[in-house]
Design an enzyme around this catalytic site. Sequence first.
Site, PDB file in Angstrom:
ATOM      1  N   CYS A 223       4.181   2.725  -6.441  1.00  0.00           N
ATOM      2  CA  CYS A 223       4.314   1.267  -6.941  1.00  0.00           C
ATOM      3  C   CYS A 223       3.717   0.336  -5.877  1.00  0.00           C
ATOM      4  O   CYS A 223       2.869   0.412  -5.204  1.00  0.00           O
ATOM      5  CB  CYS A 223       5.705   1.289  -7.443  1.00  0.00           C
ATOM      6  SG  CYS A 223       7.114   1.504  -6.232  1.00  0.00           S
ATOM      7  N   ASP A 225       6.205  -0.700  -3.102  1.00  0.00           N
ATOM      8  CA  ASP A 225       6.621  -0.274  -1.705  1.00  0.00           C
ATOM      9  C   ASP A 225       7.078   1.205  -1.821  1.00  0.00           C
ATOM     10  O   ASP A 225       7.464   2.100  -0.917  1.00  0.00           O
ATOM     11  CB  ASP A 225       7.702  -1.080  -1.291  1.00  0.00           C
ATOM     12  CG  ASP A 225       8.889  -0.779  -2.205  1.00  0.00           C
ATOM     13  OD1 ASP A 225       9.014  -0.245  -3.112  1.00  0.00           O
ATOM     14  OD2 ASP A 225      10.075  -1.368  -1.593  1.00  0.00           O
ATOM     15  N   GLY A 228      11.321   1.727  -5.382  1.00  0.00           N
ATOM     16  CA  GLY A 228      12.063   1.098  -6.607  1.00  0.00           C
ATOM     17  C   GLY A 228      11.586   1.981  -7.951  1.00  0.00           C
ATOM     18  O   GLY A 228      12.254   2.725  -8.445  1.00  0.00           O
ATOM     19  N   ARG A 229      10.089   1.471  -8.434  1.00  0.00           N
ATOM     20  CA  ARG A 229       9.651   2.085  -9.713  1.00  0.00           C
ATOM     21  C   ARG A 229       9.416   3.486  -9.381  1.00  0.00           C
ATOM     22  O   ARG A 229       9.612   4.434 -10.154  1.00  0.00           O
ATOM     23  CB  ARG A 229       8.669   1.184  -9.976  1.00  0.00           C
ATOM     24  CG  ARG A 229       8.937  -0.147 -10.480  1.00  0.00           C
ATOM     25  CD  ARG A 229       7.735  -0.845 -10.710  1.00  0.00           C
ATOM     26  NE  ARG A 229       7.333  -1.641  -9.532  1.00  0.00           N
ATOM     27  CZ  ARG A 229       6.286  -2.698  -9.364  1.00  0.00           C
ATOM     28  NH1 ARG A 229       5.917  -3.282 -10.336  1.00  0.00           N
ATOM     29  NH2 ARG A 229       6.153  -3.228  -7.951  1.00  0.00           N
TER      30      ARG A 229
END
Length: 293
Positions: A223, A225, A228-229
């Site tokens: 994503c 970084d 998260g996703r």
Amino acid sequence: MDISIGHMILAYMEDHLQNQDRLEKEWEALCGYQAEPAACSSAQDKNNAKKNRPNGVLAYDHSRVTLKPENNQSNSDYINASLIMDHDPRNPAYISAQGPLSSTVADFWQMVWESGCVVIVMLTPLAENGNKQCHQYWPDEGSDLYHIYEVNLVSEHIWCEDFLVRSFYLKNVQTNETRTVTQFHFLSWMDQNVPESARTLLDFRRKVNKCYRGRSCPIIIHCSDGSGRSGTYILIDMVLNKMAKGAKEIDIAATLEHLRDQRAGMVHTKEQFEFALTAVAEEVNAILKALPQ
């Protein structure tokens, strides 16, 4: 999938999703989880720090992808990407990576080449509300050379408004070897958020896995970084793959801890964790409905 196991898992998921208090407690416990070991000395080295996103997640020393310095533009072995194992420590199932910066595109293609990767999953738009999320690491048309890796855009196919598929012809100009790489790009998942529909992401996942089936190389997931996703997608995929292989019990929180042992910050928010539960429940439901009763 075993029907009785499927129903048991579904009941567990639905209980979690209906019982917000239980979900809140589980998320609080996950927020307090500390990975061990958690050293990031390579990522923090002054020569490598500029290759990380400002305030982004850093790769742990023990699980980071190492590049061959002799093939690298800056003679470095560092890229902000982590090997993610499922059950076989010798064969990582995924590489969770930061989206390339303009200065790390050649490193990214080197990682694609050296890991034997044939499938890239991109879960971020290039920019969001004027903020750059990821540098475009492929040509708009024709081919571009990134250090010793020539990338040729073969096709771009829009599946629906939420995602598209690009096919690249990747060539190592030092050895003249070539490979086809397929990139699946999910467009509508915004940073710190969740997709509008679990079904759309599950359809996307099905297309990714159909293309990947039978390969032994890791899938590169990124994503902005790479946590998260990317962590949410990997969590959903890993849990559903365990079920498909006939696992008798599934503990999503424990699976997330296993991911966080390998890369920090996997799944950023409670909403993303809840979305993972919802997506798994929806897919199990669909599988059960399709089974002969």
